[in-house]
Design an enzyme around this catalytic site. Structure first.
Site, PDB file in Angstrom:
ATOM      1  N   GLY A  69     -18.487   7.745  -2.221  1.00  0.00           N
ATOM      2  CA  GLY A  69     -17.461   7.950  -3.154  1.00  0.00           C
ATOM      3  C   GLY A  69     -17.511   6.789  -4.309  1.00  0.00           C
ATOM      4  O   GLY A  69     -18.645   6.291  -4.368  1.00  0.00           O
ATOM      5  N   ASN A  70     -16.483   6.372  -4.571  1.00  0.00           N
ATOM      6  CA  ASN A  70     -16.403   5.306  -5.700  1.00  0.00           C
ATOM      7  C   ASN A  70     -16.983   4.038  -5.345  1.00  0.00           C
ATOM      8  O   ASN A  70     -18.182   3.453  -5.708  1.00  0.00           O
ATOM      9  CB  ASN A  70     -14.953   4.859  -6.220  1.00  0.00           C
ATOM     10  CG  ASN A  70     -14.857   3.784  -7.216  1.00  0.00           C
ATOM     11  OD1 ASN A  70     -15.265   2.623  -6.649  1.00  0.00           O
ATOM     12  ND2 ASN A  70     -14.520   4.008  -8.208  1.00  0.00           N
ATOM     13  N   ALA A  71     -16.526   3.267  -3.991  1.00  0.00           N
ATOM     14  CA  ALA A  71     -17.277   2.153  -3.572  1.00  0.00           C
ATOM     15  C   ALA A  71     -18.721   2.328  -3.162  1.00  0.00           C
ATOM     16  O   ALA A  71     -19.645   1.540  -3.593  1.00  0.00           O
ATOM     17  CB  ALA A  71     -16.223   1.656  -2.566  1.00  0.00           C
ATOM     18  N   GLY A  72     -19.050   3.521  -2.440  1.00  0.00           N
ATOM     19  CA  GLY A  72     -20.451   3.762  -1.744  1.00  0.00           C
ATOM     20  C   GLY A  72     -21.421   4.142  -3.122  1.00  0.00           C
ATOM     21  O   GLY A  72     -22.489   3.646  -3.153  1.00  0.00           O
ATOM     22  N   LYS A 122       0.874  -1.112  -0.017  1.00  0.00           N
ATOM     23  CA  LYS A 122       0.040   0.151  -0.034  1.00  0.00           C
ATOM     24  C   LYS A 122       1.015   1.215  -0.008  1.00  0.00           C
ATOM     25  O   LYS A 122       2.134   1.138   0.374  1.00  0.00           O
ATOM     26  CB  LYS A 122      -0.870   0.087   1.258  1.00  0.00           C
ATOM     27  CG  LYS A 122      -2.191   0.715   1.269  1.00  0.00           C
ATOM     28  CD  LYS A 122      -3.081  -0.061   0.219  1.00  0.00           C
ATOM     29  CE  LYS A 122      -4.513   0.601   0.147  1.00  0.00           C
ATOM     30  NZ  LYS A 122      -5.492  -0.198  -0.337  1.00  0.00           N
ATOM     31  N   GLY A 169     -20.465   6.716   3.264  1.00  0.00           N
ATOM     32  CA  GLY A 169     -19.356   7.057   2.396  1.00  0.00           C
ATOM     33  C   GLY A 169     -20.018   6.991   1.140  1.00  0.00           C
ATOM     34  O   GLY A 169     -20.391   5.808   0.565  1.00  0.00           O
TER      35      GLY A 169
END
Ligand code: NAD
Length: 417
Positions: A221-224, A107, A219
């Site tokens: 964003g992309n995932a949410g 990471k 959340g």
């Protein structure tokens, strides 16, 4: 960080210790798996648009490469620390192992606030990062990807800088690239899509009907955003609440996920979406709903609120949203957690597909990506579920046991431990 409960790396080590204990790993193997194999910390001077130089801290942690080259995202966030990066790198190691792809875990991150930076400043930071860290990157070494506040455009600049230094083509050095530069079909929604496949399998096992059931997304964003869209499309869920860093909204009758995503993209927030009431991020986590998708940051379900979580299934699209103390409480209350490194492994799985396609320079259609992703996620869910049933442990511990066993076996075969 005021207590051990709030340090994600301490959390990651505690989780590993528990699994290693259950698996009966020897002392040397345990100690080896508790720490990153390699850490790289860099200082990045960037010329800002006002002509002044601003200095940023950057990190890359290669946690474990026993099963293959390390792989993991890059976060650009004001709260990024070496400990968050270490924790996320550890989780990547367990994630690639649980979905059984031939990669290790790593990471990276930069402590910065991209929301306050122009495109030009972001590009100079991205290229500066690769000039420093590029020497430890490569398809056979370590492959970054997008994560919080990093985008396909940032990946494109990084790949370009790497290729400029190497003076040859290396599309596989980074994944999550835009499609014209060798990105894979299906990468955009892969994290959430993988989460949907695992939720579908969990619901089958638990005897829960998802069609028409309720979902809440923390959340956005992309995932949410994709969790809301695909929760509706794949699982038939009714999305009743969503939140972002500014706050949340709720409509118990359900919201149109597509319209909500459009609203978020146009206004920058979910707030103010028609026919909704405001709800705080804290209250959203405690909503009475069938599936909760924590999709923001770490440590949001803790010992002080876990007892109030009412969702039947918690599909952790974010990394590290639940503390070990909270896990015990959720298990006692029969809330079924699909642990982060299983639930959100769809992203790295399609990133791996992207690397495979880059390497043989031939690209798959979208339906083949979806089919192969479903295959991997379904198999991973059942490997974990079988361990959960056999060992009578909570689902996260079961997932750790599957993953840690695989990494420990690889390290042993190499003669490292
Ligand atoms: P993102 O930057 O696209 O979105 C993050 C969202 O969280 C934003 O909407 C932001 O407003 C919101 N947020 C920030 N602080 C918040 C708070 N305190 N309360 C509520 N919302 C808050 O990031 P992303 O790519 O969607 O990643 C989200 C999580 O999913 C992270 O934990 C990340 O590590 C994990 N994840 C993402 C991927 C991926 O492929 N995108 C893969 C695996 C894991």
């Amino acid at each position: 960080m005021s207590s051990a409960e709030y340090n994600p790396f301490t959390t990651a080590q505690q989780q590993l210790d528990e699994a290693a204990g259950k698996l009966g790993l020897d002392k040397g193997t345990r100690e080896f798996l508790r720490w990153p194999q390699r850490e790289f910390v860099v200082t990045l001077p960037v010329r800002m648009d006002d002509g002044k130089v601003k200095v940023f801290r950057g990190y890359r942690v290669q946690y474990n490469s026993a099963r293959g080259p390390t792989k993991g995202g890059l976060r650009w966030h004001p709260d990024e620390t070496i400990d968050t990066v270490r924790a996320l790198a550890a989780w990547m190691t367990w994630k690639t192992a649980v979905v059984d792809i031939p990669l290790g875990g790593g990471k990276g991150g930069v402590t910065c606030n991209p929301k306050e930076m122009s495109q030009g400043e972001q590009e100079r930071l991205a290229r500066g990062y690769v000039r420093q860290v590029g020497r430890i990157l490569g398809v056979t070494k370590d492959v970054p990807a997008p994560d919080v506040y990093t985008t396909p455009q940032i990946m494109a600049w990084m790949m370009d800088e790497f290729e400029a230094i190497q003076e040859e083509s290396h599309p596989g050095v980074i994944t999550g690239k835009p499609i014209p530069l060798g990105g894979s079909q299906g990468r955009g929604d892969a994290t959430a899509r993988g989460g949907m496949y695992t939720t579908r399998e969990a619901a089958k096992k638990l005897g829960i009907e998802l069609k028409g059931a309720t979902g809440a997304v923390q959340g956005f964003g992309n995932a949410g955003q994709y969790a809301a869209l695909l929760g509706e499309e794949i699982l038939g869920l009714k999305i009743i609440a969503a939140s972002d860093s500014r706050g949340g909204i709720i409509n118990p009758a359900g919201m149109d996920a597509k319209a909500l995503v459009k609203h978020k993209l146009e206004t920058g927030t979910v707030q103010g979406f028609p026919n909704t009431e405001p709800i705080s991020n804290e209250d959203l986590l405690e909503l009475d709903c069938t599936v909760l998708f924590p999709s923001a940051l770490e440590n949001v379900i803790r010992s002080n609120n876990a007892g109030n979580v009412k969702a039947d299934i918690i599909c952790e699209l974010a990394n590290g949203p639940t503390t070990p103390e909270a896990d015990e409480i959720l298990a006692k209350n029969k809330r079924f957690v699909i642990p982060d490194f299983l639930a959100n492994a769809g992203g790295v799985t399609v990133s791996y597909f992207e690397q495979v396609q880059n390497t043989y320079n031939y690209y798959w259609p979208l339906d083949l990506v979806h089919e192969r992703l479903d295959e991997k996620m379904t198999k991973a869910f059942h490997d974990v579920y079988d361990m959960y049933m056999k060992e009578d442990v909570h689902p996260r511990l079961a997932a750790y046991m599957v993953a840690v066993r695989r990494v420990a076996d690889a390290a042993k075969l190499r003669g490292w431990v």
